[in-house]
Design a protein around this motif. Structure first.
Motif, PDB file in Angstrom:
ATOM      1  N   SER A 253     125.651  49.512  16.716  1.00 24.21           N
ATOM      2  CA  SER A 253     125.148  50.851  17.045  1.00 24.21           C
ATOM      3  C   SER A 253     124.867  50.987  18.535  1.00 24.21           C
ATOM      4  O   SER A 253     125.182  52.018  19.140  1.00 24.21           O
ATOM      5  CB  SER A 253     123.878  51.152  16.247  1.00 24.21           C
ATOM      6  N   ILE A 254     124.289  49.964  19.121  1.00 23.28           N
ATOM      7  CA  ILE A 254     124.010  49.987  20.566  1.00 23.28           C
ATOM      8  C   ILE A 254     125.321  50.050  21.347  1.00 23.28           C
ATOM      9  O   ILE A 254     125.463  50.825  22.289  1.00 23.28           O
ATOM     10  CB  ILE A 254     123.158  48.769  20.978  1.00 23.28           C
ATOM     11  N   SER A 255     126.291  49.249  20.945  1.00 21.74           N
ATOM     12  CA  SER A 255     127.596  49.249  21.605  1.00 21.74           C
ATOM     13  C   SER A 255     128.284  50.604  21.455  1.00 21.74           C
ATOM     14  O   SER A 255     128.883  51.123  22.402  1.00 21.74           O
ATOM     15  CB  SER A 255     128.468  48.140  21.012  1.00 21.74           C
ATOM     16  N   ASP A 256     128.195  51.194  20.264  1.00 22.06           N
ATOM     17  CA  ASP A 256     128.789  52.514  20.033  1.00 22.06           C
ATOM     18  C   ASP A 256     128.156  53.577  20.927  1.00 22.06           C
ATOM     19  O   ASP A 256     128.847  54.461  21.441  1.00 22.06           O
ATOM     20  CB  ASP A 256     128.656  52.924  18.566  1.00 22.06           C
TER      21      ASP A 256
ATOM     22  N   LEU B 196     121.678  43.011   9.512  1.00 26.52           N
ATOM     23  CA  LEU B 196     120.932  44.087  10.182  1.00 26.52           C
ATOM     24  C   LEU B 196     121.038  43.971  11.701  1.00 26.52           C
ATOM     25  O   LEU B 196     121.212  44.978  12.393  1.00 26.52           O
ATOM     26  CB  LEU B 196     119.466  44.063   9.759  1.00 26.52           C
ATOM     27  N   ILE B 197     120.953  42.763  12.209  1.00 25.84           N
ATOM     28  CA  ILE B 197     121.081  42.556  13.654  1.00 25.84           C
ATOM     29  C   ILE B 197     122.487  42.921  14.114  1.00 25.84           C
ATOM     30  O   ILE B 197     122.659  43.591  15.136  1.00 25.84           O
ATOM     31  CB  ILE B 197     120.707  41.113  14.035  1.00 25.84           C
ATOM     32  N   GLU B 198     123.509  42.519  13.365  1.00 23.83           N
ATOM     33  CA  GLU B 198     124.888  42.885  13.699  1.00 23.83           C
ATOM     34  C   GLU B 198     125.067  44.405  13.697  1.00 23.83           C
ATOM     35  O   GLU B 198     125.731  44.956  14.581  1.00 23.83           O
ATOM     36  CB  GLU B 198     125.866  42.246  12.708  1.00 23.83           C
TER      37      GLU B 198
ATOM     38  N   VAL C 208     117.226  53.092  23.373  1.00 25.75           N
ATOM     39  CA  VAL C 208     115.956  52.390  23.592  1.00 25.75           C
ATOM     40  C   VAL C 208     115.303  52.067  22.248  1.00 25.75           C
ATOM     41  O   VAL C 208     114.815  50.954  22.032  1.00 25.75           O
ATOM     42  CB  VAL C 208     115.006  53.221  24.487  1.00 25.75           C
ATOM     43  N   ASP C 209     115.325  53.018  21.330  1.00 24.88           N
ATOM     44  CA  ASP C 209     114.766  52.798  20.001  1.00 24.88           C
ATOM     45  C   ASP C 209     115.489  51.654  19.280  1.00 24.88           C
ATOM     46  O   ASP C 209     114.855  50.779  18.694  1.00 24.88           O
ATOM     47  CB  ASP C 209     114.855  54.083  19.180  1.00 24.88           C
ATOM     48  N   LEU C 210     116.811  51.656  19.351  1.00 23.77           N
ATOM     49  CA  LEU C 210     117.593  50.599  18.707  1.00 23.77           C
ATOM     50  C   LEU C 210     117.323  49.233  19.345  1.00 23.77           C
ATOM     51  O   LEU C 210     117.219  48.224  18.639  1.00 23.77           O
ATOM     52  CB  LEU C 210     119.084  50.913  18.768  1.00 23.77           C
ATOM     53  N   ARG C 211     117.209  49.193  20.662  1.00 23.56           N
ATOM     54  CA  ARG C 211     116.903  47.925  21.337  1.00 23.56           C
ATOM     55  C   ARG C 211     115.535  47.395  20.924  1.00 23.56           C
ATOM     56  O   ARG C 211     115.354  46.196  20.720  1.00 23.56           O
ATOM     57  CB  ARG C 211     116.944  48.091  22.853  1.00 23.56           C
ATOM     58  N   ASN C 212     114.563  48.290  20.801  1.00 24.65           N
ATOM     59  CA  ASN C 212     113.228  47.871  20.379  1.00 24.65           C
ATOM     60  C   ASN C 212     113.248  47.324  18.950  1.00 24.65           C
ATOM     61  O   ASN C 212     112.628  46.296  18.667  1.00 24.65           O
ATOM     62  CB  ASN C 212     112.229  49.019  20.493  1.00 24.65           C
ATOM     63  N   LYS C 213     113.956  48.011  18.062  1.00 21.53           N
ATOM     64  CA  LYS C 213     114.075  47.526  16.684  1.00 21.53           C
ATOM     65  C   LYS C 213     114.756  46.170  16.647  1.00 21.53           C
ATOM     66  O   LYS C 213     114.353  45.283  15.902  1.00 21.53           O
ATOM     67  CB  LYS C 213     114.874  48.519  15.831  1.00 21.53           C
ATOM     68  N   ARG C 214     115.788  46.013  17.460  1.00 21.76           N
ATOM     69  CA  ARG C 214     116.516  44.742  17.491  1.00 21.76           C
ATOM     70  C   ARG C 214     115.620  43.613  17.988  1.00 21.76           C
ATOM     71  O   ARG C 214     115.639  42.506  17.457  1.00 21.76           O
ATOM     72  CB  ARG C 214     117.750  44.853  18.382  1.00 21.76           C
ATOM     73  N   GLU C 215     114.809  43.902  18.994  1.00 17.62           N
ATOM     74  CA  GLU C 215     113.914  42.880  19.539  1.00 17.62           C
ATOM     75  C   GLU C 215     112.916  42.405  18.482  1.00 17.62           C
ATOM     76  O   GLU C 215     112.701  41.202  18.313  1.00 17.62           O
ATOM     77  CB  GLU C 215     113.173  43.447  20.756  1.00 17.62           C
ATOM     78  N   VAL C 216     112.331  43.335  17.745  1.00 18.59           N
ATOM     79  CA  VAL C 216     111.382  42.977  16.691  1.00 18.59           C
ATOM     80  C   VAL C 216     112.099  42.201  15.588  1.00 18.59           C
ATOM     81  O   VAL C 216     111.602  41.176  15.105  1.00 18.59           O
ATOM     82  CB  VAL C 216     110.707  44.241  16.108  1.00 18.59           C
TER      83      VAL C 216
END
Length: 158
Positions: free
Chosen positions: A23-26, A16-18, A62-70
């Motif tokens: 997705s962030i990179s894309d 999931l983290i990968e 921003v949403d993806l970064r927040n999900k990744r942080e959690v």
């Protein structure tokens, strides 16, 4: 939750983290390809004509970064917990489960590394290790507080 599911959940966290990282990179690549956009750090620069188009990409990032942080917070705690539980096993059992579930090695590779047959790695030693880990998990009343979040994130991605 049994020992096999407990260990498989570790790999699910990592995948999931990968996926979030990709997705962030894309999104960065897409924003850059639209031209005139700099996605370094927390700043995004666009021309006034691009602002409308870019707003949804910025919000998504921003949403993806927040999900990744959690998810990373949960993953780090889970990884520590798995490490503690595996260390309670005999060394050969710990090595087998670590190689299989944490490193993701094949049964053939595990057998080669441990100098045992693939069949013994897959059945005998693996089953014995899972049985011991089940006992340890029961004795330690292990609870995965992030299981619901993982399932929720997994379902959102489908």
């Amino acid at each position: 939750m049994n020992a096999r599911d407990y260990l498989k959940r570790f790999r699910r966290y990592a995948r999931l983290i990968e996926a979030l990282d990709k997705s962030i990179s894309d999104l960065d690549d897409l924003a850059t390809s639209l031209g005139g956009m700099n996605c370094d750090a927390d700043r995004v620069q666009t021309s006034p004509s691009q602002e409308g188009r870019m707003e949804k990409y910025i919000c998504k990032k921003v949403d993806l970064r927040n999900k990744r942080e959690v998810l990373m917070y949960g993953f780090e705690r889970y990884a520590n917990q798995v490490g503690v539980m595996l260390k309670k096993l005999p060394p050969r059992e710990c090595e087998l489960l670590y190689d299989r579930y944490i490193e993701g090695l094949s049964w053939i590779r595990i057998g080669q590394q441990m100098h045992i047959s693939r069949e013994w790695a897959m059945t005998g030693l693996h089953d014995k290790a899972l049985e011991h880990l089940n006992e340890i998990l029961i004795q330690n009343r292990v609870i995965d507080y992030y299981a619901d979040y993982i399932e929720e994130t997994k379902n959102e991605g489908e």
